[in-house]
Design an enzyme around this catalytic site. Sequence first.
Site: not given
Length: 419
Positions: A74, A277
């Site tokens: 992440d 992201d």
Amino acid sequence: MAAAAMRAPTAVLLLAVLLPFAAAPSRAATLATSPSASTSTAAFQLHGDVYPTGHYYITMNIGDPAKPYFLDVDTGSDLTWLQCDAPCQSCNKVPHPLYRPAPKKLVPCADSLCTALHSGLGSGNRCPSPKQCDYRIKYTDSATSQGVLIADNFSLPLSKSSTVRPSLTFGCGYDQQVGKNGEKPAVTDGLLGLGRGSVSLLSQLKQQGITKNVLGHCLSTNGGGFLFFGDGIVPTSRVTWVPMARSTSGNYYSPGSGTLYFDKRSLGLKPMEVVFDSGSTYTYFTAQPYQAVVSALKGGLSKSLKQVPGDELPLCWKGQKAFKSVFDVKKEFKSLHLSFATGKNAVMEIPPENYLIVTKIGNVCLGILDATVAKLSFSIIGDITMLDQMVIYDNEKAQLGWVRGPCSRSAKSILSSIP
């Protein structure tokens, strides 16, 4: 977490309960070698896919003795955390036995990384006890992780067949609320936070002189791929570079504002703020760009495709026969392009295979979602749009880069190719 979840945290911090630990913490690093940060690169094999897994993750060996854990990659959040038995108040069913922290591994409230974590979450330094650093993070898919900071050894495979075992700070999450997933078993044991904050694993590796503050990932359309820390395998040519912009919505990796084109034609829209992201499975466009893309797509489709209720995603189509892959239906759709004014000729092409999925029953669905529904004020380039291109987050030079190519190489072959 949900397959379409965005694991970029919102600014929320609440007090956690005091863990039953009372021993003094230790943060002493133990290195098996003493690598040079200018030449060291750590590489990991990625597992997972956009569909149906909804996650890309690595195996990280943590503890002494080291034990394996699956961590969701992440770049949209800073804190790495494991579900742990501290004891666990609310945990998912995870692939490996829960991490069990030792009292001496607790990070105290006064630690600089505790202060930085609390500050980044938009609330002051709040700890029920000075002996430990409590946190609670809320993510944009309504999932939360609550726990305390721990420091333990991570085993990192480096180039030249060496290994380092630095002591790194991460979250021991003993209370997880997973939003829409309910009691569904988790694909991973925790989350690998690779954002720009000082508590990020990447920042800690830079601080300890192990690797440069550079990371990259290459997500394969066929599943898997690789992740790396350091600049040892960053290509010297063909990369499209854009200066990192300061996101108005948080400390995210952003190339600034991008202008959207469909089939090389302007959609007549204002530029939209964009964030990269890897914690988001799908791509999200803010309201006007999303509606414009949907209208443009629908206007160009042949009558052989019939819109059907979404079985996996909101907007899906059925063909005359079931599709086996995106490439069966690619010719029906046009490419999108994002042009970034901050970079020299900086354009990211988004071909149909970077915004469509084919479901288990053979329908094709749009993997671009409405950011407004997800309560986002910016657009997100998620995993689906980053498939089969190396994406590089260079914090040393404050720039983002991407270059298209197959992502099926093994991490071992990558490390062995570094001189």
